[in-house]
Design an enzyme around this catalytic site. Structure first.
Site, PDB file in Angstrom:
ATOM      1  CB  SER A  82      -1.046   0.150   1.175  1.00 20.21           C
ATOM      2  OG  SER A  82      -2.138   0.983   1.135  1.00 20.21           O
ATOM      3  NE  ARG A 117      -8.544   1.764  11.058  1.00 19.49           N
ATOM      4  CZ  ARG A 117      -7.620   1.268  10.379  1.00 19.49           C
ATOM      5  NH1 ARG A 117      -6.972   2.078   9.419  1.00 19.49           N
ATOM      6  NH2 ARG A 117      -6.965   0.180  10.648  1.00 19.49           N
ATOM      7  CG  ASP A 122      -6.478  -3.822  -3.068  1.00 26.98           C
ATOM      8  OD1 ASP A 122      -7.201  -2.796  -3.000  1.00 26.98           O
ATOM      9  OD2 ASP A 122      -5.459  -3.645  -2.872  1.00 26.98           O
ATOM     10  CG  HIS A 180      -5.789  -2.114   0.329  1.00 28.12           C
ATOM     11  ND1 HIS A 180      -4.767  -2.431  -0.712  1.00 28.12           N
ATOM     12  CD2 HIS A 180      -5.233  -1.463   1.370  1.00 28.12           C
ATOM     13  CE1 HIS A 180      -3.681  -1.590  -0.178  1.00 28.12           C
ATOM     14  NE2 HIS A 180      -3.962  -0.952   0.834  1.00 28.12           N
ATOM     15  CG  ASP A 181      -7.788  -5.469   5.700  1.00 26.78           C
ATOM     16  OD1 ASP A 181      -7.142  -4.441   5.563  1.00 26.78           O
ATOM     17  OD2 ASP A 181      -8.665  -5.526   6.507  1.00 26.78           O
TER      18      ASP A 181
END
EC number: 2.3.1.46
Lengths: 198, 380
Positions: free
Chosen positions: B156, B226, B322, B355-356
């Protein structure tokens, strides 16, 4: 490392220090050989995860990319040679891939099985069914090989598209060349290795 | 935890270095002095050829592997990849992981005390770029006796740093491993960051960034930031699999404000937990660094020209689901490297986690990273 027989023939056609793109590079055997013995900067395209991992482990530049989708990310004339072994018959658009090979590279090297080989003709002629053999082990409805062609078909396509055949080597399944397959290649040759250019 | 796992780097102690030579920043300002906090795992070999730098992402920090104490519940954020025998093998490599400048985990950042005023920097802390980070990391490398990294690795925002290393210091990096990243953010990606920033900036407790002076923190804004970020790190499928439309009670309340769906509860928990441990100004700063990153911008958008001076070999990896840093963005980078005739490999890993995924032990991903890292040559 002993090289697969067809790759041994192909590597002789590649100049030292050149740039090579291998479409469907498998575990990167050819590119490894060319890197170690001919100082070639090579890249392989592959979609099989295990084969990609093997390329990575061996330090071969490999890209996960499906040849059937597009090769547009490769610039014109950015490689000396583009290689594709035993994959032409599995392409959705073999003619487009062939055109792309010669757009990206100055020369193309291809290998594919000859569907006009006498054994195929015999099988089809006597049984009336699509040939299944050790060499072509798939049933017609479940096969990656969706565009079989003969040497004559391929050479006809090359003529239509203005593609020059620089070299042609006709071999048997074990990639041995013999005097009789050279005599009547479209009937007696099982695999052809072509070197082509514009 | 009474015993640490055998494949852990074990107990680690963060270290700290104070840099007294001023650092000139992209914004035109200077930081006269600053501290970086970092951890190291494994041993630097005699030729200093086995050092690997780990660059962290938006909310990451220096604690990438091992445990700070025997009682620590969870190990460092990338413990599944860093350790003896792991993908980044600490038996072979000397691994360095730092908290970036501007962070809120010990390195000098907006919540640190400005020696000039005796108060925390707050809003006066300069805006930093990925390039600034890389320059500060190069100074850390000098301090550690590392002339050239065997590899710089990051996911990232960390991947952007790895790439910037290859561009800014071509002689000081042999391998660049850029995971789930992009050569620049898309408009959509910047837009998500802007929503996050607006959530923070419009919190009445933000006080233009000087909330410390008022003894408050913009907790609600940070929580919202968040929450929206977290949504973009997951895939539709992974959220569906984890929460579906599950309700916390067995019926609808016909009530507009209560937490009814499990996914709402999860997001609020994640947001609240994060807002208690992360600094709002750091969050703003990190998202700006993401938005600004565009190394090709200085070369008329020509990525191949931007990458022309790179000497490192590159490994680029993306994950199919992602959508925050989609495979297309990674391919853009790969195509640039190809056009610049650099050595590059690219993997598009099938993964449901969005994405994680880059933080998770996905077998094919770990195998590729491990295969690549093990191939890196280190002399004695």
């Amino acid at each position: 490392m002993s090289l697969r027989a067809d790759l041994e023939i192909i590597q002789q056609w590649i100049r030292p220090g050149s740039r090579v793109l291998d479409l469907g590079c498998g575990e990167g055997q050819l590119l490894r050989h060319l890197r170690d013995h001919k100082d070639v900067q090579g890249y392989g395209l592959e979609i099989d995860p295990d084969k990609i991992s093997s390329c990575i482990r061996h330090g071969v530049n490999v890209m996960e990319q499906n040849l059937d989708e597009s090769l547009d990310n490769f610039e014109d004339n950015s490689f000396d040679t583009v290689v594709m072994t035993q994959s032409l018959q599995a392409m959705h658009y073999p003619d487009r891939v062939l055109e792309d090979m010669l757009r990206i590279g100055h020369e193309g090297i291809l290998t594919f099985p000859n569907f006009a080989h006498w054994r195929c003709r015999w099988y089809l002629g006597t049984k009336g069914r699509m040939p299944v053999s050790e060499f072509m082990p798939y049933t017609w409805y479940n096969t990656p090989n969706i565009h079989f062609c003969t040497f004559k078909d391929f050479e006809q396509l090359c003529r239509e598209r203005g593609i020059k055949v620089l070299d042609r080597l006709v071999v048997d399944q074990t990639h041995q060349s013999s005097w009789f397959s050279g005599l009547w290649p479209n009937l007696l040759g099982e695999v052809a290795i072509y070197r082509v250019s514009r | 935890m009474s015993r640490l796992p055998a494949d852990s780097v074990g107990l680690v102690t963060p270290q700290r270095h104070t840099f007294t030579e001023p650092l000139s920043l992209a914004c035109g300002k200077q930081l006269p002095r600053y501290e970086l906090v970092y951890e190291t795992y494994g041993e630097l070999n005699a030729s200093a050829s086995n050092a690997v730098l780990i660059c962290h992402a938006l909310s990451g920090h220096h604690h990438a592997a091992g445990y700070h104490s025997i009682d620590e519940r969870k190990p460092g954020w990338w413990d599944n990849c860093i350790g003896p025998g792991k993908a980044i093998d600490t038996n072979r490599f000397f691994v360095v992981s730092l908290n970036n400048l501007g962070g809120c985990h010990g390195s000098t950042g907006p919540s640190s005390i400005d020696p000039a005023t005796g108060k925390s920097y707050g809003a006066s802390f300069p805006v930093l770029t990925v390039e600034d980070w890389v320059h500060s990391q190069a100074r850390l490398a000098d301090v550690l006796g590392v002339q050239q990294w065997a590899a710089v690795v990051g996911g990232s925002l960390g991947g952007m740093q790895a790439l910037q290393w290859a561009i800014s210091y071509p002689e000081r990096i042999r391998h660049c491993v850029a995971i789930a990243t992009a050569p620049k953010l898309s408009a959509q990606n910047i837009a998500f960051n802007e929503v996050a920033r607006q959530a923070i900036i419009t919190d009445p407790d933000f006080h233009n960034g000087d909330y410390a002076a008022f003894g408050v923190i913009p907790k609600r804004g940070l929580m919202l930031a968040r929450m929206v970020g977290h949504i973009t790190y997951l895939s539709d499928d992974s959220m569906g699999a984890k929460f579906g439309r599950d309700l916390r009670s067995d019926q609808l309340n016909y009530d507009l404000t209560s937490v009814e769906f499990e996914v709402e509860s999860y997001l609020r928990y994640q947001g609240q937990e994060f807002s208690g441990r992360f600094d709002a100004n750091t969050y703003l700063l990190m998202t700006k660094a993401l938005d600004y990153f565009d190394p090709a911008g200085a070369h008329g958008g020509d990525l191949a020209r931007t990458l022309a001076g790179i000497k490192a070999r590159c490994l680029v990896m993306s994950f199919t689901t992602d959508w925050r840093f989609s495979p297309e963005r990674s391919r853009e980078l790969v195509d640039g490297l190809l056009a610049a005739r650099k050595d590059v490999s690219y993997l598009e890993i099938e993964a449901a986690q969005g994405h994680d995924a880059f933080l998770l032990p996905i077998p094919r991903y770990i195998e590729a990273l491990s295969g690549y890292m093990n191939r890196i040559e280190v002399s004695q």
